[in-house]
Write a protein that holds these residues in place. Sequence first.
Motif, PDB file in Angstrom:
ATOM      1  N   ARG A  47       0.999  -1.151   0.239  1.00 49.95           N
ATOM      2  CA  ARG A  47       0.088  -0.120  -0.013  1.00 49.95           C
ATOM      3  C   ARG A  47       0.616   1.107  -0.081  1.00 49.95           C
ATOM      4  NH1 ARG A  47      -4.032  -1.689   4.712  1.00 49.95           N
ATOM      5  NH2 ARG A  47      -2.580  -0.453   5.789  1.00 49.95           N
ATOM      6  N   SER A  76      -6.402  -1.147  -4.657  1.00 47.81           N
ATOM      7  CA  SER A  76      -7.390  -1.930  -4.523  1.00 47.81           C
ATOM      8  C   SER A  76      -7.838  -2.534  -6.083  1.00 47.81           C
ATOM      9  CB  SER A  76      -8.592  -1.656  -3.527  1.00 47.81           C
ATOM     10  OG  SER A  76      -9.434  -2.783  -3.749  1.00 47.81           O
ATOM     11  N   TRP A  80     -10.997  -8.259  -2.734  1.00 47.07           N
ATOM     12  CA  TRP A  80     -11.159  -8.234  -1.479  1.00 47.07           C
ATOM     13  C   TRP A  80     -12.340  -8.181  -0.657  1.00 47.07           C
ATOM     14  CZ3 TRP A  80      -5.932  -7.299   1.786  1.00 47.07           C
ATOM     15  CH2 TRP A  80      -5.025  -8.196   1.261  1.00 47.07           C
ATOM     16  N   THR A  81     -12.742  -9.116   0.079  1.00 41.11           N
ATOM     17  CA  THR A  81     -14.063  -8.791   0.904  1.00 41.11           C
ATOM     18  C   THR A  81     -13.572  -8.038   1.911  1.00 41.11           C
ATOM     19  OG1 THR A  81     -13.686 -10.937   2.174  1.00 41.11           O
ATOM     20  CG2 THR A  81     -14.961 -11.051   0.195  1.00 41.11           C
ATOM     21  N   PRO A  82     -14.853  -7.634   2.751  1.00 36.00           N
ATOM     22  CA  PRO A  82     -14.433  -6.669   4.078  1.00 36.00           C
ATOM     23  C   PRO A  82     -13.744  -7.671   5.039  1.00 36.00           C
ATOM     24  CG  PRO A  82     -16.503  -6.371   3.379  1.00 36.00           C
ATOM     25  CD  PRO A  82     -16.091  -7.298   2.456  1.00 36.00           C
ATOM     26  N   GLU A  83     -13.753  -9.211   5.008  1.00 36.14           N
ATOM     27  CA  GLU A  83     -13.272 -10.015   5.975  1.00 36.14           C
ATOM     28  C   GLU A  83     -11.835 -10.235   5.519  1.00 36.14           C
ATOM     29  OE1 GLU A  83     -13.783 -14.688   7.693  1.00 36.14           O
ATOM     30  OE2 GLU A  83     -14.854 -14.029   5.740  1.00 36.14           O
ATOM     31  N   ASP A  84     -11.472 -10.222   4.229  1.00 36.34           N
ATOM     32  CA  ASP A  84     -10.097 -10.153   3.734  1.00 36.34           C
ATOM     33  C   ASP A  84      -9.301  -8.776   4.429  1.00 36.34           C
ATOM     34  OD1 ASP A  84     -10.529 -12.531   2.289  1.00 36.34           O
ATOM     35  OD2 ASP A  84     -10.916 -11.393   0.486  1.00 36.34           O
ATOM     36  N   GLU A  85     -10.041  -7.825   4.069  1.00 37.13           N
ATOM     37  CA  GLU A  85      -9.252  -6.528   4.691  1.00 37.13           C
ATOM     38  C   GLU A  85      -9.172  -6.491   6.206  1.00 37.13           C
ATOM     39  OE1 GLU A  85      -8.499  -3.854   2.846  1.00 37.13           O
ATOM     40  OE2 GLU A  85      -9.245  -4.084   1.096  1.00 37.13           O
ATOM     41  N   ALA A  86      -9.992  -6.913   6.877  1.00 30.50           N
ATOM     42  CA  ALA A  86      -9.891  -6.946   8.272  1.00 30.50           C
ATOM     43  C   ALA A  86      -8.752  -8.041   8.568  1.00 30.50           C
ATOM     44  CB  ALA A  86     -11.156  -7.696   8.954  1.00 30.50           C
ATOM     45  N   ALA A  88      -6.096  -8.744   6.873  1.00 31.97           N
ATOM     46  CA  ALA A  88      -4.901  -7.975   6.366  1.00 31.97           C
ATOM     47  C   ALA A  88      -4.441  -7.111   7.640  1.00 31.97           C
ATOM     48  CB  ALA A  88      -5.071  -7.412   5.083  1.00 31.97           C
ATOM     49  N   GLU A  89      -5.484  -6.239   8.084  1.00 28.01           N
ATOM     50  CA  GLU A  89      -5.065  -5.358   9.299  1.00 28.01           C
ATOM     51  C   GLU A  89      -4.735  -6.195  10.471  1.00 28.01           C
ATOM     52  OE1 GLU A  89      -4.829  -2.154   9.098  1.00 28.01           O
ATOM     53  OE2 GLU A  89      -5.337  -2.323   6.697  1.00 28.01           O
TER      54      GLU A  89
END
Length: 110
Positions: A47, A76, A80-86, A88-89
Amino acid sequence: MQGKSPGLDPSAYPPGVPPHVSRMASSHALLIDATRAWAYPPVSLPRKEFMERAKEIWEELGFPELKPRMPWYGYSLGAWTPEDEAEAETALRGDHFVTGEKAKNHRVKP
């Protein structure tokens, strides 16, 4: 290319064929050029904030001047789904084991 030895390729002969027979068999190969004839932008760069920090460190160390070209940081692609993003964080915080535990709890036993 005809007459190519199948070697260790188990897909070259049907299951159950003895090894000494399969070694005597020949197979065929088809080569396909799957490269693109035009420039293809990178899609797996870190990023922007990570690349900017890396650039700062590079400059602090006195390395030669960078001349980045776009895109020089990741962005992006909408996959990625919101779950994928979470997840990764979570990994960025160093809590990657949390994702492993979550996956373990969703296992389905045969």
